[in-house]
Design a protein around this motif. Structure first.
Motif, PDB file in Angstrom:
ATOM      1  N   TYR A 166       0.831  -1.202   0.000  1.00 48.15           N
ATOM      2  CA  TYR A 166       0.000   0.000   0.000  1.00 48.15           C
ATOM      3  C   TYR A 166       0.869   1.256   0.000  1.00 48.15           C
ATOM      4  O   TYR A 166       1.991   1.253   0.496  1.00 48.15           O
ATOM      5  CB  TYR A 166      -0.903   0.014   1.245  1.00 48.15           C
ATOM      6  N   LYS A 222       0.335   5.868   0.122  1.00 47.25           N
ATOM      7  CA  LYS A 222      -0.547   7.035   0.151  1.00 47.25           C
ATOM      8  C   LYS A 222      -0.159   7.989  -0.972  1.00 47.25           C
ATOM      9  O   LYS A 222       1.026   8.222  -1.208  1.00 47.25           O
ATOM     10  CB  LYS A 222      -0.454   7.763   1.493  1.00 47.25           C
ATOM     11  N   ILE A 278      -9.456   7.044   2.383  1.00 51.69           N
ATOM     12  CA  ILE A 278      -9.036   6.451   3.648  1.00 51.69           C
ATOM     13  C   ILE A 278     -10.156   5.641   4.293  1.00 51.69           C
ATOM     14  O   ILE A 278      -9.914   4.571   4.858  1.00 51.69           O
ATOM     15  CB  ILE A 278      -8.536   7.556   4.605  1.00 51.69           C
ATOM     16  N   ASP A 279     -11.404   6.128   4.204  1.00 51.36           N
ATOM     17  CA  ASP A 279     -12.532   5.410   4.808  1.00 51.36           C
ATOM     18  C   ASP A 279     -13.111   4.332   3.895  1.00 51.36           C
ATOM     19  O   ASP A 279     -14.122   3.703   4.237  1.00 51.36           O
ATOM     20  CB  ASP A 279     -13.626   6.395   5.239  1.00 51.36           C
ATOM     21  N   CYS A 280     -12.494   4.141   2.730  1.00 49.37           N
ATOM     22  CA  CYS A 280     -12.910   3.125   1.750  1.00 49.37           C
ATOM     23  C   CYS A 280     -14.297   3.379   1.157  1.00 49.37           C
ATOM     24  O   CYS A 280     -14.866   2.497   0.503  1.00 49.37           O
ATOM     25  CB  CYS A 280     -12.866   1.719   2.368  1.00 49.37           C
ATOM     26  N   TRP A 306       4.274   0.632   1.768  1.00 50.23           N
ATOM     27  CA  TRP A 306       4.184   0.063   3.117  1.00 50.23           C
ATOM     28  C   TRP A 306       3.538  -1.307   3.017  1.00 50.23           C
ATOM     29  O   TRP A 306       2.794  -1.585   2.065  1.00 50.23           O
ATOM     30  CB  TRP A 306       3.342   0.957   4.027  1.00 50.23           C
ATOM     31  N   THR A 320       1.303  -2.532   5.179  1.00 45.71           N
ATOM     32  CA  THR A 320      -0.081  -2.527   5.643  1.00 45.71           C
ATOM     33  C   THR A 320      -0.767  -1.218   5.249  1.00 45.71           C
ATOM     34  O   THR A 320      -0.115  -0.189   5.092  1.00 45.71           O
ATOM     35  CB  THR A 320      -0.173  -2.683   7.174  1.00 45.71           C
ATOM     36  N   ARG A 321      -2.066  -1.305   5.131  1.00 48.58           N
ATOM     37  CA  ARG A 321      -2.851  -0.112   4.791  1.00 48.58           C
ATOM     38  C   ARG A 321      -2.772   0.928   5.902  1.00 48.58           C
ATOM     39  O   ARG A 321      -2.731   2.133   5.648  1.00 48.58           O
ATOM     40  CB  ARG A 321      -4.310  -0.527   4.536  1.00 48.58           C
ATOM     41  N   GLU A 322      -2.745   0.461   7.145  1.00 47.90           N
ATOM     42  CA  GLU A 322      -2.696   1.363   8.292  1.00 47.90           C
ATOM     43  C   GLU A 322      -1.416   2.201   8.271  1.00 47.90           C
ATOM     44  O   GLU A 322      -1.433   3.398   8.581  1.00 47.90           O
ATOM     45  CB  GLU A 322      -2.791   0.561   9.590  1.00 47.90           C
ATOM     46  N   GLU A 323      -0.297   1.576   7.921  1.00 54.23           N
ATOM     47  CA  GLU A 323       0.961   2.310   7.849  1.00 54.23           C
ATOM     48  C   GLU A 323       0.929   3.349   6.747  1.00 54.23           C
ATOM     49  O   GLU A 323       1.431   4.461   6.910  1.00 54.23           O
ATOM     50  CB  GLU A 323       2.123   1.344   7.612  1.00 54.23           C
ATOM     51  N   ILE A 371      -1.724   4.900   5.634  1.00 55.53           N
ATOM     52  CA  ILE A 371      -2.622   5.976   6.057  1.00 55.53           C
ATOM     53  C   ILE A 371      -1.925   6.942   6.988  1.00 55.53           C
ATOM     54  O   ILE A 371      -2.084   8.170   6.876  1.00 55.53           O
ATOM     55  CB  ILE A 371      -3.880   5.377   6.734  1.00 55.53           C
ATOM     56  N   THR A 372      -1.130   6.433   7.924  1.00 53.92           N
ATOM     57  CA  THR A 372      -0.483   7.299   8.913  1.00 53.92           C
ATOM     58  C   THR A 372       0.775   7.968   8.398  1.00 53.92           C
ATOM     59  O   THR A 372       1.369   8.778   9.108  1.00 53.92           O
ATOM     60  CB  THR A 372      -0.139   6.503  10.193  1.00 53.92           C
TER      61      THR A 372
END
Length: 209
Positions: A115, A117, A155-157, A200, A202-205, A207-208
């Motif tokens: 993933y 951003k 981000i919220d899909c 990254w 993961t998706r979470e990484e 996003i942040t």
């Protein structure tokens, strides 16, 4: 930085268990020195030598070893996450499964999903193929030389997009269903900010970021 080491030489010195965080040195020799269980977090060394130095169970997170000679150093049980090893000599170093930050974050072989951003917080899901070159340094960011764009979402899909633009190069566009290729790929894994498609795991990484 709280301490400066000069070229006076520290060969064979014992720094075991000491807090040396935020120290700095340039052109110093620490060959054979004992840094066991010490804290060298965020230290900055340039053109220093640490040949056969003992860093077992030390905290080297965020340390800058650019251009240093670490050949033969013992890094077993050592935390080297986010350490800068660009241009460092790493031949013959000793590591084990407890050396944090040494193994690459991305799979060494096979295909996987990653993933990144992009502009306007669009999250791009990539398929990194089995034949792609890939690497990561001592942090969580990774690079590859090619990938296929699977999805582009908010981000919220809740929204999907057909394209997204790189945060670094506004002319580099990711389009859904299309392959993207890096202009070149730097083979040295410890050169982090360099050529390649950065991502990254993961998706979470992403996003942040």
């Amino acid at each position: 930085m709280k301490e400066v080491w000069t070229k006076e030489g520290k060969d064979g010195s014992c720094f075991r268990g000491q807090d040396l965080s935020w120290a700095q040195g340039e052109g110093s020799s620490f060959d054979g020195a004992d840094f066991q269980d010490s804290c060298l977090r965020n230290t900055r060394f340039r053109e220093c030598t640490f040949r056969n130095a003992d860093f077992r169970n030390a905290d080297l997170s965020g340390a800058d070893f650019r251009g240093c000679d670490l050949s033969g150093a013992d890094l077993r049980g050592t935390d080297i996450r986010l350490s800068v090893l660009e241009g460092a000599v790493l031949s013959g170093i000793k590591t084990d499964e407890k050396t944090e930050g040494w193994e690459m974050c991305c799979p060494k072989t096979g295909a996987f999903v990653a993933y990144k951003k992009c502009v306007y917080d669009r999250i791009v899901q990539l398929l990194v193929p089995a034949d792609a070159k890939r690497s990561s340094a001592t942090g969580r960011t990774c690079r590859c030389d090619k990938a296929k764009v699977l999805t582009i979402r908010s981000i919220d899909c809740q929204k999907e997009y057909e394209e997204a633009w790189s945060l670094v190069d506004e002319n580099f566009v990711y389009r859904k269903g299309m392959w993207v290729y890096a202009d070149s790929f730097t083979e040295d894994r410890f050169r982090d900010s360099t050529h390649g498609i950065h991502f990254w795991m993961t998706r979470e990484e992403a996003i942040t970021y």
